[in-house]
Design a protein around this motif. Structure first.
Motif, PDB file in Angstrom:
ATOM      1  N   ASP A  14       0.824  -1.209   0.000  1.00 15.59           N
ATOM      2  CA  ASP A  14       0.000   0.000   0.000  1.00 15.59           C
ATOM      3  C   ASP A  14       0.860   1.261   0.000  1.00 15.59           C
ATOM      4  O   ASP A  14       0.552   2.235  -0.687  1.00 15.59           O
ATOM      5  CB  ASP A  14      -0.953   0.016   1.192  1.00 15.59           C
ATOM      6  CG  ASP A  14      -2.077  -1.006   1.059  1.00 15.59           C
ATOM      7  OD1 ASP A  14      -2.377  -1.420  -0.085  1.00 15.59           O
ATOM      8  OD2 ASP A  14      -2.642  -1.403   2.097  1.00 15.59           O
ATOM      9  N   LEU A  17       2.267   1.698  -3.519  1.00 18.76           N
ATOM     10  CA  LEU A  17       1.274   2.188  -4.475  1.00 18.76           C
ATOM     11  C   LEU A  17       0.968   3.666  -4.271  1.00 18.76           C
ATOM     12  O   LEU A  17       0.598   4.363  -5.208  1.00 18.76           O
ATOM     13  CB  LEU A  17      -0.001   1.351  -4.392  1.00 18.76           C
ATOM     14  CG  LEU A  17       0.176  -0.102  -4.840  1.00 18.76           C
ATOM     15  CD1 LEU A  17      -1.090  -0.899  -4.572  1.00 18.76           C
ATOM     16  CD2 LEU A  17       0.584  -0.188  -6.296  1.00 18.76           C
ATOM     17  N   ARG A  72       1.045  -7.465  -8.687  1.00 15.67           N
ATOM     18  CA  ARG A  72       1.298  -7.811  -7.284  1.00 15.67           C
ATOM     19  C   ARG A  72       1.549  -9.311  -7.194  1.00 15.67           C
ATOM     20  O   ARG A  72       0.653 -10.120  -7.406  1.00 15.67           O
ATOM     21  CB  ARG A  72       0.125  -7.427  -6.395  1.00 15.67           C
ATOM     22  CG  ARG A  72       0.423  -7.662  -4.911  1.00 15.67           C
ATOM     23  CD  ARG A  72      -0.786  -7.513  -3.999  1.00 15.67           C
ATOM     24  NE  ARG A  72      -1.733  -6.514  -4.397  1.00 15.67           N
ATOM     25  CZ  ARG A  72      -1.763  -5.255  -3.919  1.00 15.67           C
ATOM     26  NH1 ARG A  72      -0.878  -4.875  -3.033  1.00 15.67           N
ATOM     27  NH2 ARG A  72      -2.700  -4.416  -4.333  1.00 15.67           N
ATOM     28  N   ASP A  88      -7.987 -10.814 -16.198  1.00 13.38           N
ATOM     29  CA  ASP A  88      -8.620  -9.814 -15.351  1.00 13.38           C
ATOM     30  C   ASP A  88      -9.371  -8.786 -16.193  1.00 13.38           C
ATOM     31  O   ASP A  88      -8.793  -8.173 -17.079  1.00 13.38           O
ATOM     32  CB  ASP A  88      -7.565  -9.104 -14.500  1.00 13.38           C
ATOM     33  CG  ASP A  88      -8.158  -8.390 -13.306  1.00 13.38           C
ATOM     34  OD1 ASP A  88      -9.388  -8.197 -13.271  1.00 13.38           O
ATOM     35  OD2 ASP A  88      -7.390  -8.024 -12.412  1.00 13.38           O
ATOM     36  N   PHE A  90     -11.211  -6.471 -14.496  1.00 12.18           N
ATOM     37  CA  PHE A  90     -11.316  -5.323 -13.606  1.00 12.18           C
ATOM     38  C   PHE A  90     -10.033  -4.528 -13.759  1.00 12.18           C
ATOM     39  O   PHE A  90      -9.011  -4.851 -13.169  1.00 12.18           O
ATOM     40  CB  PHE A  90     -11.510  -5.774 -12.151  1.00 12.18           C
ATOM     41  CG  PHE A  90     -11.601  -4.611 -11.193  1.00 12.18           C
ATOM     42  CD1 PHE A  90     -12.739  -3.823 -11.155  1.00 12.18           C
ATOM     43  CD2 PHE A  90     -10.549  -4.316 -10.364  1.00 12.18           C
ATOM     44  CE1 PHE A  90     -12.819  -2.743 -10.286  1.00 12.18           C
ATOM     45  CE2 PHE A  90     -10.625  -3.245  -9.488  1.00 12.18           C
ATOM     46  CZ  PHE A  90     -11.764  -2.458  -9.451  1.00 12.18           C
ATOM     47  N   ASP A  92      -9.567  -1.166 -13.278  1.00 17.95           N
ATOM     48  CA  ASP A  92      -9.546   0.142 -12.641  1.00 17.95           C
ATOM     49  C   ASP A  92      -8.575   0.244 -11.474  1.00 17.95           C
ATOM     50  O   ASP A  92      -8.334   1.326 -10.971  1.00 17.95           O
ATOM     51  CB  ASP A  92     -10.964   0.523 -12.166  1.00 17.95           C
ATOM     52  CG  ASP A  92     -11.908   0.751 -13.329  1.00 17.95           C
ATOM     53  OD1 ASP A  92     -11.429   1.153 -14.402  1.00 17.95           O
ATOM     54  OD2 ASP A  92     -13.114   0.507 -13.169  1.00 17.95           O
ATOM     55  N   GLY A  93      -8.033  -0.847 -11.019  1.00 20.71           N
ATOM     56  CA  GLY A  93      -7.112  -0.820  -9.891  1.00 20.71           C
ATOM     57  C   GLY A  93      -5.713  -0.408 -10.319  1.00 20.71           C
ATOM     58  O   GLY A  93      -5.395  -0.351 -11.501  1.00 20.71           O
ATOM     59  N   PRO A  94      -4.837  -0.152  -9.356  1.00 20.30           N
ATOM     60  CA  PRO A  94      -3.470   0.268  -9.677  1.00 20.30           C
ATOM     61  C   PRO A  94      -2.557  -0.882 -10.095  1.00 20.30           C
ATOM     62  O   PRO A  94      -1.505  -0.645 -10.680  1.00 20.30           O
ATOM     63  CB  PRO A  94      -2.982   0.904  -8.371  1.00 20.30           C
ATOM     64  CG  PRO A  94      -3.782   0.217  -7.310  1.00 20.30           C
ATOM     65  CD  PRO A  94      -5.123  -0.084  -7.925  1.00 20.30           C
ATOM     66  N   GLU A  97      -3.387  -8.580 -10.068  1.00 25.95           N
ATOM     67  CA  GLU A  97      -2.998  -9.631  -9.134  1.00 25.95           C
ATOM     68  C   GLU A  97      -2.374 -10.777  -9.931  1.00 25.95           C
ATOM     69  O   GLU A  97      -2.868 -11.127 -11.013  1.00 25.95           O
ATOM     70  CB  GLU A  97      -4.205 -10.116  -8.332  1.00 25.95           C
ATOM     71  CG  GLU A  97      -4.861  -9.027  -7.491  1.00 25.95           C
ATOM     72  CD  GLU A  97      -3.941  -8.424  -6.439  1.00 25.95           C
ATOM     73  OE1 GLU A  97      -3.065  -9.136  -5.909  1.00 25.95           O
ATOM     74  OE2 GLU A  97      -4.107  -7.220  -6.141  1.00 25.95           O
TER      75      GLU A  97
END
Length: 184
Positions: A14, A17, A72, A88, A90, A92-94, A97
């Motif tokens: 965290d 990021l 990550r 994936d 999705f 919109d995340g930074p 996974e």
């Protein structure tokens, strides 16, 4: 710099990021920052060529090709991959996974050769990413590694005059000569 690195201890994912927006290529390896130069033009060309060849084939199978994306691998390991094929949707995340990545690819350059062929190769395998593609514009050569247990074993190699024929995770033929600008 003090604002960017207020403590002298390993960073969490965290905290890493939260460094977004530095304009540098910063990766997190075991809680420690790894700063490397942004890729040069030749490197970017090779990345575009490989990603472009993979993109149509991946899309037909419901997969997505992304370039220069953070993955990550675990909380204290977030490298930036030159390209990935992911399931994936999705986006919109930074970060992506690791469990969603089918193939990770790195384009070698003088500044990244050791990190890409030793450190990242080990970390990607440990995270369970099934396929690792390495493109070397200096050869030009392409190497595809398949996860076998907890390490990668070389699956396919192609040098000039040969074609790397992938079947998984997408069926595609890659020509090492495409890593070079036209006429070279």
């Amino acid at each position: 710099m003090e604002k960017m690195f207020p403590q002298a201890r390993p960073l969490t994912g965290d905290e890493f990021l939260a460094l977004d927006g530095t304009g540098e290529r910063i990766e997190l390896f075991d809680g420690n920052l790894h700063l490397s130069p942004n890729p040069g033009v030749r490197h970017q060309h090779a990345t575009g060529q490989v990603a472009g060849a993979l993109d149509d084939k991946a899309e037909r199978t419901g997969l997505i090709v992304l370039t220069r994306v953070s993955v990550r691998l675990r909380d204290d390991r977030i490298p930036t991959a030159d390209l990935v094929i992911t399931s994936d949707t999705f986006l919109d995340g930074p970060v992506l996974e690791a469990r969603t990545v089918c193939l990770v690819g790195e384009i070698l350059s003088p500044a990244s050769r050791a990190v890409d062929t030793i450190l990242k190769k080990h970390y990607y395998a440990e995270a369970g990413i099934p396929w690792y593609l390495v493109a070397d514009p200096d050869g030009p050569t392409l190497h595809c590694f398949e996860l076998a247990g907890k390490a990668y074993k070389e699956h396919l190699t192609a040098k000039p005059g040969e074609v790397l024929e992938l079947v998984e995770p997408v069926a595609v033929e890659l020509d090492p000569r495409d890593l070079l600008p036209r006429g070279r």
